[in-house]
Design an enzyme around this catalytic site. Sequence first.
Site, PDB file in Angstrom:
ATOM      1  CB  ALA A 138      18.932  14.951  28.754  1.00  0.00           C
TER       2      ALA A 138
ATOM      3  NE  ARG B 142      11.664  18.750  40.403  1.00  0.00           N
ATOM      4  CZ  ARG B 142      11.644  20.004  39.968  1.00  0.00           C
ATOM      5  NH1 ARG B 142      11.017  20.935  40.674  1.00  0.00           N
ATOM      6  NH2 ARG B 142      12.230  20.330  38.844  1.00  0.00           N
TER       7      ARG B 142
ATOM      8  CE1 TYR C  73      14.659  23.575  28.981  1.00  0.00           C
ATOM      9  CE2 TYR C  73      13.453  25.270  27.783  1.00  0.00           C
ATOM     10  CZ  TYR C  73      14.556  24.871  28.506  1.00  0.00           C
ATOM     11  OH  TYR C  73      15.568  25.758  28.756  1.00  0.00           O
TER      12      TYR C  73
ATOM     13  CG  ASN D  45      12.936  32.698  30.753  1.00  0.00           C
ATOM     14  OD1 ASN D  45      12.689  32.606  29.553  1.00  0.00           O
ATOM     15  ND2 ASN D  45      13.938  32.052  31.326  1.00  0.00           N
TER      16      ASN D  45
ATOM     17  NE  ARG E 250     -11.377  -5.497  23.657  1.00  0.00           N
ATOM     18  CZ  ARG E 250     -11.157  -6.804  23.777  1.00  0.00           C
ATOM     19  NH1 ARG E 250     -12.145  -7.628  24.088  1.00  0.00           N
ATOM     20  NH2 ARG E 250      -9.946  -7.293  23.581  1.00  0.00           N
TER      21      ARG E 250
END
Length: 454
Positions: free
Chosen positions: A12, A17, A105, A172, A318
Site C-alpha cells: 500500500a 521515491r 512485502y 532484520n 514476435r
Amino acid sequence: MERTCLAVILAAGDSTRMKSSKSKVLHPVANRPMIAHVVDAVAKAGISSVALVVGRNAGEVSKAARIGGVEVEAHLQKERLGTGHAVLAAREAIARGYDDILVTYGDVPLQTEGPLKAARQGLAEGSDIVVIGFHTSKPAGYGRLLVKDGELIAIREEKDATDAERAVKWCNSGLMAINGRKALDLLARIENSNAKGEYYLTDLVEIARSLGGRVTAVDAPEVEMTGCNNRAELAAIERFWQERRRHELMISGVTMIAPETVFLSHDTVIGQDALIEPNVVFGPGAVIDGGAVIHAFSHIEGAHVSVGATVGPFARLRPGADLGERSKVGNFCEVKNGQIGEGAKVNHLTYIGDAVIGAGANIGAGTITCNYDGVNKHETRIGANAFIGSNSALVAPVSIGDGAYIASGSVITHNVPAEALAFGRARQEMKPERAKAIRERAQAIKAAKQAKTE
C-alpha cells in the site's frame, strides 16, 4: 505442510521515491510486475490464500497479483500508520483462523519459497513469532537481530544500538511469520508511543516474549531480501534476477557465450543444448527447444523455436511465431504469427506475418507477406518445397502451392497452383544510349545551377 496459512502482503506504499505515476509494485522485473513475483514465491511455499493490503492503484495492483492457484483478497489501507497498522488492514482475513500468518512485502521481488517455508517450520516447532533475517557485510541502516540461547530477544534499530550491537551483522528483513491463533491479540497490543506515532510490526518480538511466547529467527540470502524504493534499486534487482536465472539455465545445460548480455523474461523456457549467443533479448512467452541456436542481437517474444532451428543474427520473432525443427530464420528477418515448417528457410531481409510456410520451402531475400489491408489481417500460405524468389511481395489472402516457383521481383495477387511458375512483374525494355543521354542532361542542369551561384 498441512498447517493452514494466510500470507499478508503489504503493498500500500505511496512509492514517492520511485518518482512514478504508478505504484512501485507494478514496476516490472523480468517483464513481470514485482507483486506477481512475490505472490509466486508465496504460492511455491505452499500458501494459497493471500490478503493483499493495497493503497495506490489498488485495482491494478490486485489484478497483477492474481496468478493461477492463489486466492487473492484485497484490503484497502486508508491511512499510513506503520507496518503494524498495515497488517491489521487485513484483520477480517486474519480473523478467519489460520495456523500461520506470514507477513511479507510487495516490493521484495527476489524472495523465494525457502525462507518462507523455514519461517513456517519455526511456527510448527512452537515459536509464536519467527523473523526472517539476513547476514550482510554492510549492516548500516538495518535493525539488528539480537539472539540469545537460540531465541530472538530483540530487534534493535541502529540509532538505539550499542557499539557491540552495531557490530552484529544479522539484520532484520521485515518479513515475519506469526502464530495465527494469537496474531490478532498480539497485533492489537502494538502501541504508537514513538516519535512518528506509528505502529511498528517489529514490536511483536518484545510483546510476544513479555507474554511468555517463544520468538526465533531464520536466515535468508541477503540478495533475496533486497527491497525496491527507487529506479536505481529496481535496476539492481533486475540485474540480480537475471544473474540468478542465467545461472540456473546454464547449470541445466544451456550454453550462453556471454551470459551477462542475455536478458530473460520470468517465463522464458530454454532446453538443454540450446546455444544463446551474445546480446539476445527474450520477451514474455518465449520457448526455445533443446539444440536450437539463437544468434547474436536477436529479439524473441511469444514465440516457439523447435529442436535444431536457428534464429538470427539480428532477427525478431514476435508473438505467434512458431519455427519447426531445423528451420531457419536468418539475419534482419521478422516473423509475426507465422508458422515456419520443418527445414524451411527464411534467410535474410524478410517479413513473414500471418503466414504458414510449408516444410522445405525457401523464402528469398527481401520477400514480404502483405498481410494488412489497412483494416484487416489476411493469411498467406506457402506450400512445401516452394521457392519464393528474392524481392517478392505476396499480397494476402493468397496461396502458393507445393513446389511452386515465384520469379524474383514478383507481386503475387492470385493463388499459384502446385509446381507452377509465376511471374508478377513488368516486362523489361531496353533503350540503347538512353542512360548516356539522361546522365548528360543531368550534368548540364547541375552546371547551370553552379554558374548562377558564381
